[in-house]
Write a protein that holds these residues in place. Sequence first.
Motif, mmCIF file in Angstrom:
data_model
loop_
_atom_site.group_PDB
_atom_site.id
_atom_site.type_symbol
_atom_site.label_atom_id
_atom_site.label_comp_id
_atom_site.label_asym_id
_atom_site.label_seq_id
_atom_site.Cartn_x
_atom_site.Cartn_y
_atom_site.Cartn_z
ATOM 1 N N SER A 78 0.818 -1.202 0.000
ATOM 2 C CA SER A 78 0.000 0.000 0.000
ATOM 3 C C SER A 78 0.857 1.259 0.000
ATOM 4 O O SER A 78 1.881 1.319 0.665
ATOM 5 C CB SER A 78 -0.905 0.009 1.231
ATOM 6 O OG SER A 78 -1.587 1.230 1.331
ATOM 7 N N ASN A 79 0.410 2.255 -0.760
ATOM 8 C CA ASN A 79 1.064 3.557 -0.743
ATOM 9 C C ASN A 79 0.339 4.517 0.199
ATOM 10 O O ASN A 79 0.704 5.674 0.303
ATOM 11 C CB ASN A 79 1.089 4.141 -2.161
ATOM 12 C CG ASN A 79 1.957 3.318 -3.092
ATOM 13 O OD1 ASN A 79 3.009 2.844 -2.697
ATOM 14 N ND2 ASN A 79 1.499 3.126 -4.318
ATOM 15 N N ASN A 80 -0.719 4.019 0.854
ATOM 16 C CA ASN A 80 -1.487 4.853 1.756
ATOM 17 C C ASN A 80 -0.901 4.802 3.158
ATOM 18 O O ASN A 80 -0.194 3.876 3.520
ATOM 19 C CB ASN A 80 -2.945 4.370 1.794
ATOM 20 C CG ASN A 80 -3.618 4.504 0.445
ATOM 21 O OD1 ASN A 80 -3.683 5.582 -0.116
ATOM 22 N ND2 ASN A 80 -4.115 3.400 -0.075
ATOM 23 N N GLU A 81 -1.259 5.813 3.957
ATOM 24 C CA GLU A 81 -0.881 5.780 5.357
ATOM 25 C C GLU A 81 -1.665 4.714 6.104
ATOM 26 O O GLU A 81 -1.222 4.204 7.122
ATOM 27 C CB GLU A 81 -1.129 7.145 6.001
ATOM 28 C CG GLU A 81 -0.138 8.221 5.564
ATOM 29 C CD GLU A 81 -0.301 9.481 6.391
ATOM 30 O OE1 GLU A 81 -1.431 9.760 6.834
ATOM 31 O OE2 GLU A 81 0.689 10.183 6.597
ATOM 32 N N ALA B 174 0.174 -5.840 11.581
ATOM 33 C CA ALA B 174 -0.081 -4.396 11.558
ATOM 34 C C ALA B 174 0.858 -3.668 12.511
ATOM 35 O O ALA B 174 1.377 -2.591 12.193
ATOM 36 C CB ALA B 174 -1.535 -4.124 11.927
ATOM 37 N N VAL B 175 1.093 -4.258 13.684
ATOM 38 C CA VAL B 175 2.039 -3.673 14.631
ATOM 39 C C VAL B 175 3.410 -3.530 13.988
ATOM 40 O O VAL B 175 4.048 -2.459 14.054
ATOM 41 C CB VAL B 175 2.134 -4.531 15.913
ATOM 42 C CG1 VAL B 175 3.352 -4.130 16.742
ATOM 43 C CG2 VAL B 175 0.861 -4.393 16.744
ATOM 44 N N ASP B 176 3.884 -4.586 13.346
ATOM 45 C CA ASP B 176 5.205 -4.539 12.711
ATOM 46 C C ASP B 176 5.264 -3.462 11.638
ATOM 47 O O ASP B 176 6.264 -2.729 11.532
ATOM 48 C CB ASP B 176 5.543 -5.900 12.099
ATOM 49 C CG ASP B 176 5.938 -6.938 13.144
ATOM 50 O OD1 ASP B 176 6.395 -6.546 14.237
ATOM 51 O OD2 ASP B 176 5.785 -8.140 12.867
ATOM 52 N N GLU C 86 6.168 1.521 7.796
ATOM 53 C CA GLU C 86 5.554 1.182 6.509
ATOM 54 C C GLU C 86 4.120 1.683 6.411
ATOM 55 O O GLU C 86 3.589 1.847 5.315
ATOM 56 C CB GLU C 86 5.565 -0.331 6.301
ATOM 57 C CG GLU C 86 6.950 -0.943 6.165
ATOM 58 C CD GLU C 86 6.878 -2.447 6.017
ATOM 59 O OE1 GLU C 86 6.170 -2.926 5.106
ATOM 60 O OE2 GLU C 86 7.503 -3.155 6.822
ATOM 61 N N ALA C 87 3.470 1.879 7.540
ATOM 62 C CA ALA C 87 2.103 2.396 7.583
ATOM 63 C C ALA C 87 1.947 3.191 8.863
ATOM 64 O O ALA C 87 2.761 3.083 9.789
ATOM 65 C CB ALA C 87 1.090 1.261 7.525
#
Length: 366
Positions: A19-22, A121-123, A129-130
């Motif tokens: 993903s390129n999104n935040e 998601a935590v990682d 990365e996000a």
Amino acid sequence: MPIKPYIAKGEYLFFMAESNNEAIIMYNEKLLEHDRLTAGKEGGRLSSIIKELQKNNLWDGIALEADIAPMKRLRDIHDPNFLNELHKRAYSGLEKLDSNTPLIKESFEIARFGAGGVLDAVDKIMSGEAKRAFCLTAMPGHNSGITSTSYGSLVNHAAAGAHYLTKKYGLKRVVIIDLDAEHGSGTQEIFYHRKDVLTISIHEYPGITGTGHYEEMGGKGALGYNLNIPCASGYGDREYRVCLKEIVEKIFNQFVPEFIIFCYGTNVLNSDPASHLIVSEAGLLKIDSIIMEFAEKFCEGKFISVLEGGTPGSLMANSVSKFMKLLVNKITGPVDKEKKEELISYADWYGYAKLLKAQFKKIWKM
């Protein structure tokens, strides 16, 4: 990076990509195998949500493939013998763990993929990365404790993520804020004697768990780090906003969280038959935005939302889609505002809020 397509299941073709999104969505197609157990007239829990996200261009390039949670991460929060027995009972072909917890043979592995999405998601957030993530789950998890589980839960996804933050990344101040209509009895049990994870639950009371009274504030040495804000039937938008701005934010100002995990349930909505709370769709989105503002203010936006309870169907799907739009774009977009009567008088609510503050100011400045 090139998009990796998944094999279509029914009418859905799933795509996972960097993903390129935040904001990202964590998901694994294995989760969909549990959908038929909770499906209603309007469809299954995840199939309805995914269809709505795809319709609103909130899937491709945002949804990423989650891995299964390692057993060692689950043993950090659940008793190993409890996990072994849970796995054994599911795989035996038992159709129900209890009247509210349907099973198939693969249910335990499916629950592990839900927890795995939170760990992944935590990682991704801790590595930069996000910035924000929404973790799809096949079933709720907040009623799964150290040695027991019920009410649809098998393993505690949010608790796995919170402990992982303290163990792998050494965080000292993690928050789990649970706004599902049912009290997160399992989350309370897991962290009741800890100060590094502050748990806050705003829920209907009394509820099916029989837990979640405001006097349940944490064990010896951790008093004030487990907070419950019980809501009577008829509480809605106004009460939730006041709780967040006049109680939760004051506590956050003192605790100063480094990471927020938000247990997100749509069963607080006034059109959801699962509770007697009357939060409107516009009100829920406002609540979501307030909690996101807390993440921006206190922990540089580090924020994970975990899907908990709600009646599967269009109401749940629409609410998740609007929340995801907020996560991606930081804008609320149009929301149909329902005409809604406040069932609790301001005087009654003001008196109850004073009682809550008097209880919490034993530990926190109110």
